[in-house]
Design an enzyme around this catalytic site. Structure first.
Site, PDB file in Angstrom:
ATOM      1  N   HIS A 133       0.830  -1.202   0.000  1.00 14.70           N
ATOM      2  CA  HIS A 133       0.000   0.000   0.000  1.00 14.70           C
ATOM      3  C   HIS A 133       0.865   1.253   0.000  1.00 14.70           C
ATOM      4  CE1 HIS A 133       0.921   0.610   4.257  1.00 14.70           C
ATOM      5  NE2 HIS A 133       0.488  -0.601   4.542  1.00 14.70           N
ATOM      6  N   CYS A 141       3.303  -4.874   6.503  1.00 13.18           N
ATOM      7  CA  CYS A 141       3.010  -4.705   5.079  1.00 13.18           C
ATOM      8  C   CYS A 141       4.250  -4.199   4.350  1.00 13.18           C
ATOM      9  CB  CYS A 141       1.852  -3.715   4.890  1.00 13.18           C
ATOM     10  SG  CYS A 141       0.287  -4.244   5.632  1.00 13.18           S
TER      11      CYS A 141
END
Length: 494
Positions: A133, A141
């Site tokens: 992202h 992430c």
């Protein structure tokens, strides 16, 4: 045109951010490399190098490298994700279909890696919503800048519109070269890394997306049915492997590559290539181009700039907006005794006490969160939350100690001691007068000007070349915060 699309494709095209066109410069690069705009893509990612590669299929049918993106932030350690909350970013092979593209991300845009896959589940590994992202902030992430994820997202979207059902996402701890394998030979994750290197090698020799299956809790690449089989083999990650073969042209090319790699690996070990230092509490890494833009920035577990200092890279243009709340990895401040040169160079299994357990507080989630509504998301973006993704940049390190107010008396030199001894024995000399004079002479007061300067000297401010200008300019460029939750944004799909 949209009338013929399924629900997933409609969700990809109806969001303004998610529908940004592929930049003209990138389209031109595709033309130069004999690629079509909507041809299939494949993504490879490397933690240690902090790089994400976009590969695209050419008109000849093979994949070629289109562009390499520096990763702004990843968290955890080198090694696979094991359980929910361990802050680890996943490693392995994953498949990304249109339903995993998230146009309503709280971190600008994102796509779900698909962790856990069948192999992860067979080993009991847990975790959810592990994303690639924007926003340059990570708790398990892979975080890019908003501008980078917009490009990556657009390339994935166009490949789906061109007919690709899913694109492959390959995540590695480092480039699987003999040098890196030798440096990390004592790491407890080496057995897993050798297994996924098999898939890395398949792609390297074929430039085709390797077919991935799982059986007996292991990866299997490019499996096909045996010549005498009547149907394709059926794989189950937890069950015994069915009868299968690997096409000979692929198998022979992979064997040749692995033979060369193993010979080079043996030479590196024989000459005493030092093993890499194990994680000493550093959380993840950051590409050097981003670390150079942040005051006191560090690449963490990622590789630094060889032959190029971060100060030199600070003059280069950053590939996107770095938000003001970015939290760079901490620098490695371990003493020299822990340097790789002083670790054993014999390839032995690591002792149990050195096995990495990337523990985290129970309240932390290694995933992208959009639950909690608009104001909670806004709070995280403004740095008011308790999560690591909104943690502020750590305070600067202590400066050198302040000079003392008074100058201490210098110790007597050898010459002065000799002069005093000789004087005592000079005929007619009265030593009592020396004592009287010494007693009557007042002590020299400290110079107030020197004390004032030492006490009030301000800390040095970072210059524009160190990234302060970027930080000040980008602090107000907060990413768009969506009020949608993960449940609501996939309502149409369900």
């Amino acid at each position: 045109m949209l009338a013929g699309c399924d629900t997933d494709q409609v969700s990809l095209a109806t969001n303004a951010k998610a529908n940004q066109p592929v930049p003209p410069k990138l389209v031109a690069a595709m033309g130069e490399k004999n690629m079509d705009l909507q041809s299939p893509i494949l993504i490879r990612l490397f933690k240690q190098e902090a790089e994400l590669e976009i590969w695209k299929q050419t008109r000849s049918g093979q994949f070629a490298l289109l562009k390499t993106y520096p990763i702004c932030r990843w968290s955890g350690d080198l090694g696979p994700k094991v359980r929910e909350g361990d802050r680890q970013a996943p490693e392995g092979f994953y498949s990304i279909n249109p339903s995993q593209m998230n146009p309503q991300s709280a971190y600008y845009l994102s796509f779900n890696t698909g962790f856990p896959n069948a192999f992860d589940r067979a080993l009991g590994r847990t975790g959810s919503q592990l994303m690639v992202h924007g926003d340059c902030s990570s708790r398990g992430c892979y975080a890019m800048t908003d501008e980078q994820i917009a490009e990556i997202y657009s390339l994935g979207r166009e490949s789906f519109f061109g007919g690709q059902k899913a694109f492959q996402f390959q995540a590695y701890p480092f480039r699987m070269t003999p040098v890196n394998m030798a440096k990390h030979r004592n790491n407890p994750n080496m057995a897993f890394w050798k297994m996924i290197k098999e898939g890395y090698d398949h792609f390297e020799v074929t430039r085709q997306e390797p077919k991935v299956d799982f059986c007996e809790k292991k990866y299997v690449f490019d499996a096909a049915k045996a010549p005498d089989a009547k149907r394709d083999p059926v794989f189950d990650a937890s069950a015994k492997c069915p009868a299968y073969v690997i096409p000979e042209d692929i198998a022979s090319a992979v064997r040749e590559k692995q033979g060369r790699d193993e010979a080079e690996y043996a030479k590196l070990v024989a000459k005493g290539t030092p093993v890499a230092r194990m994680n000493t509490g550093i959380d993840g890494g950051m590409n050097k181009i981003f670390a150079a833009k942040i005051p006191e920035g560090s690449t963490g577990l990622s590789e630094g700039a060889e032959g190029t200092t971060l100060q030199m890279l600070a003059m280069a243009k950053a590939p996107g907006t770095i938000p003001g709340h970015v939290n760079p990895p901490k620098p490695n401040l371990e003493p020299a005794a822990a340097s790789p040169q002083e670790e054993p160079v014999v390839a032995v299994s690591a002792p149990a006490t050195s096995t990495r357990v990337a523990a985290a507080a129970p309240a932390e989630k290694s995933q992208e969160k959009s639950q909690g509504g608009f104001f909670s998301n806004l709070g995280r973006k403004m740095g008011m939350g308790t999560a690591d993704t909104t943690a502020t940049t750590p305070p600067p390190q202590a400066t050198a100690s302040v000079a003392p107010a008074t100058k201490p008396a210098a110790p007597p030199t050898a010459a002065s001691r000799l002069k005093a001894a000789v004087t005592r024995f000079v005929p007619g000399h009265d030593a009592s007068k020396d004592k009287a004079v010494a007693t009557a002479k007042p002590a020299e007061p400290a110079k107030p000007a020197e004390t004032k300067v030492a006490a009030t000297r301000p800390a040095l401010k970072p210059s524009a070349s160190d990234g302060a200008g970027d930080s000040a300019q980008m602090a107000g460029a907060a990413p768009v915060v969506s009020s949608n939750s993960f449940d609501s944004r996939f309502g149409a799909v369900k």
